[in-house]
Design an enzyme around this catalytic site. Structure first.
Site: not given
Ligand code: MN
Length: 731
Positions: A88-89, A270
């Protein structure tokens, strides 16, 4: 900016940390492979920094650590996590990854790159994105595990992002990632994602709840201790080794409860549950560990009273995502209700880390009691057949987890769950029974598809309906959900009764008008001439317009004069010794269709002028009178041509193909399918369309009863604004 000396040292330390927490690395080769990926990614990202200023590589390391320790995945996933942003980079390509690490890792990295391309860069197409993401998931489930780890780390470090991005990323997390984590059984990741998302989506609510939470913490802890103590003692007496934890509700789930029940924080009682995690020598999925759960429950309910109807038994019946535990709600010393969760150590692991932890447990009992999920069986079988390389088990599991269900989207982006193999009609009934009853076709990913079309995960489906539509018998053939089948059947039953009543009325009126004297026997013979001996069927077909009784007088006259043999005579038998008589007309009806063949060259349908050709093997082929083939057959083998007529019988449907051309206008497809569906005598089998420069042309395959039906539908289609030409294709 390159790395400083200090950062380099820190990164090197992280490698040792990563190896330490990667419990599933089995050999030096595995460690070497992680090293190789670590060095490559480190080098590739060396000049990049995160928004926070840290070296970029801190992110892939953190993701790999989550994958290894919090999800518990193996070497391929750790390597893929380290490499997940490389393609991607940086300048590296998927081919580089494949050369260095092989196809399976390249496949995972490729899937991750694809997801980030569509999800992280284009915020406008969320539904479409999710669709693609699910499709990617189908190739390798590890893609989704790593993507979840990636998202978790990004959420943990969201502070350094600008605010508008925080909100976008946070809402995606609530909408897409947290439900996915839940589905995969990654309970702690799901909870953390939800809490983090809430922190950025609604910071004020988040801080307010967590403030109140902290304020009441001391008091709560004291109370938890008070609840725990007697249980602890009782377990010790029975020699059961167990940890008892007080589990507080997540901030997100408190907020969710405040929101859905519309109550303030103070009214949520609760806030915590007690969890008993016990050790057992024959743990999961051995039945001894299971029966231990019940034994512990008995001990607990001896101390605190419980509600019978608030025992939730996921031991006998594990959840679809693999979750196993026994939940019981008891009354605490302060008179309030407290949930107690009972699990073995290994059940707990699976609950926390999800299915990926299954691999760890040697499976001994093949016939596990209770309704163990198919998925777990699949995993177990994979483990049993694959003893020498347990690590590759995820390769085999792949989509098995998801094959039971298909997820589709409505045009508004709503997700609908249907079983695998379900068709458009199933979805229509899933949405609403009226949508099902009125469905005529669907647009699947913007293409028109018939009701029988099988849907796939990620399809975007718009059901087209028409008020004139009613359920059809043949729908049962392609509906697969019992919901759809039952609705269709009950509508047909109603419709049948309606037709029977209507048919009876028509018939009785006709008989009165003609002043026919019908006794029981004659009525029966008359019904036979319409090939419908049963009274109910006879009325039904009249009512539904499948039988015309305009010729009732003629039929009755014939039947009652010669009913002994008239009907039989009308269908000559073609024996070897029998000469064919051209004057003897063969009347064909539905029953004969099996004996005769409709010529492929001209596709005759009832109403067409036809003639028959008797083959040497005595089967009959029906041609249209205008067919050229017939002309040539008549010229050469004229003695084999016989004259044939259709009866007015209307049950059989015939397939015809028509071509439709015109100008492409908005909603054209809709109009065309509507016209076809409005005509109850015509059924659409398939439809294909092409548009080129505003000119469209399409081919539609229809089932009709006869040429009159076809002419009518062609006329109706020509009435649509924009349609220029409709022709019947002889094929
Ligand atoms: Mn990333």
């Amino acid at each position: 900016m390159g790395l400083t000396k200090k950062e380099e040292i820190w990164i090197e330390e992280q490698f040792d940390e990563l190896i330490k927490m990667s419990k599933r690395l089995r050999s030096q080769e595995d460690v070497d492979l992680v090293r190789k990926a670590f060095d490559m990614a480190n080098e590739a990202h060396s000049k990049m920094r995160r928004k926070s200023g840290e070296p970029y590589f801190t992110h892939p390391i953190a993701v790999a650590m989550i994958v290894a320790s919090e999800i518990g995945l193996g070497v391929k996933s750790i390597v893929s996590a380290l490499l997940h942003d490389v393609v991607e980079d940086t300048d590296y390509t998927l081919n580089d990854i494949e050369t260095l690490f092989g196809t399976s890792i390249a496949g995972i990295v490729g899937g991750l790159t694809k997801i980030s391309n569509i999800l992280d860069k284009d915020a406008t197409l969320q539904v479409e994105n999710f669709r693609k993401m699910i499709l990617t998931m189908s190739q390798d489930i590890r893609v989704i595990f790593i993507k979840l780890a990636d998202r978790l780390h990004n959420m943990r470090t969201l502070d350094s992002m600008p605010e508008y991005k925080q909100i976008k990323i946070a809402s995606e997390t609530t909408y897409l990632y947290a439900p996915l984590a839940h589905r995969l059984g990654l309970y702690s990741i799901k909870t953390e994602l939800e809490d983090l998302a809430l922190k950025y989506e609604h910071p004020l609510i988040y801080w307010e709840i967590s403030k109140k939470f902290t304020e009441t913490e001391e008091e709560r802890n004291k109370y938890i201790e008070k609840v725990k103590l007697p249980i602890q003692k009782s377990l010790e007496q029975e020699n059961i080794k167990a940890n008892i934890l007080g589990r507080t509700k997540s901030i997100f789930s408190i907020w969710n409860k405040m929101r859905t029940k519309n109550v303030p924080f103070e009214e949520i009682y609760d806030l915590f549950a007690i969890r008993i995690i016990f050790d057992h020598p024959d743990d999961y999925p051995d039945s001894k560990a299971r029966s231990q759960c019940y034994q512990i429950m008995a001990l607990v309910t001896n101390i605190y009273p419980h509600l019978e109807d608030r025992v939730r038994d996921w031991v006998a019946k594990p959840k679809a995502n693999g979750y196993e535990a026994l939940h019981v709600t008891v009354m605490g010393p302060n008179g309030d209700w407290i949930e107690v969760q009972i699990r073995s150590r290994k059940m707990n692991d699976i609950a926390e880390k999800g299915l990926a932890s299954h691999w760890k447990y040697k499976v001994n009992d093949k016939d596990s009691p209770g309704s163990l999920d198919k998925l777990i069986n699949t995993l177990n079988q994979t483990l049993e057949n694959n003893t020498n390389d347990t690590l590759s088990f995820l390769d085999d599991v792949k989509m098995n987890i998801f094959t039971k269900e298909v997820y589709v989207f409505t045009p508004k982006g709503e997700i609908k769950k249907i079983p695998t193999g379900a068709t458009v009609i199933d979805l229509a009934y899933e949405i609403h029974s009226e949508v099902g009853n009125k469905a005529i076709a669907a647009k699947v990913n913007h293409q028109l598809k018939p009701l029988s079309h099988v849907l796939k995960s990620g399809d975007q489906v718009e059901i087209l309906t028409s008020d004139k539509q009613s359920p059809k018998r043949e729908w049962i053939n392609f509906a697969i959900t019992s919901k759809a089948k039952n609705r269709i059947k009950s509508s047909l039953r109603e419709e049948r009764i309606h037709h029977i009543n209507k048919g009876q009325e028509i018939f009785i009126k006709k008989v009165r008008d003609l002043n026919l004297k019908l006794d029981h026997k004659r009525f029966k013979e008359l019904r036979k001439t319409y090939d419908t001996p049963h009274k109910e069927d006879f009325y039904f077909k009249i009512g539904a317009g499948l039988i015309q009784i305009d010729d009732l007088e003629k039929q009755a006259a014939k039947t009652f004069k010669t009913f002994a043999n008239y009907w039989k005579l009308s269908i000559p038998k073609f024996g070897a010794n029998q000469t064919l008589n051209k004057k003897n007309t063969l009347i064909i009806d539905d029953a004969d269709i099996k004996r005769i063949t409709l010529a492929k060259c001209c596709n005759p349908i009832p109403g067409d002028e036809i003639a028959g050709f008797v083959n040497p093997n005595e089967s009959i082929i029906i041609h249209k009178r205008i067919c050229e083939k017939l002309t040539s057959l008549a010229a050469t083998q004229g003695d084999r041509i016989i004259s044939v007529k259709w009866t007015s019988y209307k049950l059989q449907s015939f397939k015809v193909k028509i071509k439709i051309e015109g100008m492409d206008k908005l909603g054209m497809l809709n109009k065309i399918t509507k016209v076809i569906s409005l005509d109850s005598r015509v059924n659409m089998k398939s439809l294909s369309f092409n548009t080129d420069d505003e000119i469209f042309s399409g081919e539609i395959i229809l089932y009709v009863h006869d040429s009159q039906d076809l002419e009518d539908i062609i006329k109706d289609l020509l009435r649509i604004d924009g349609v220029n030409k409709v022709t019947r294709l002889e094929d």
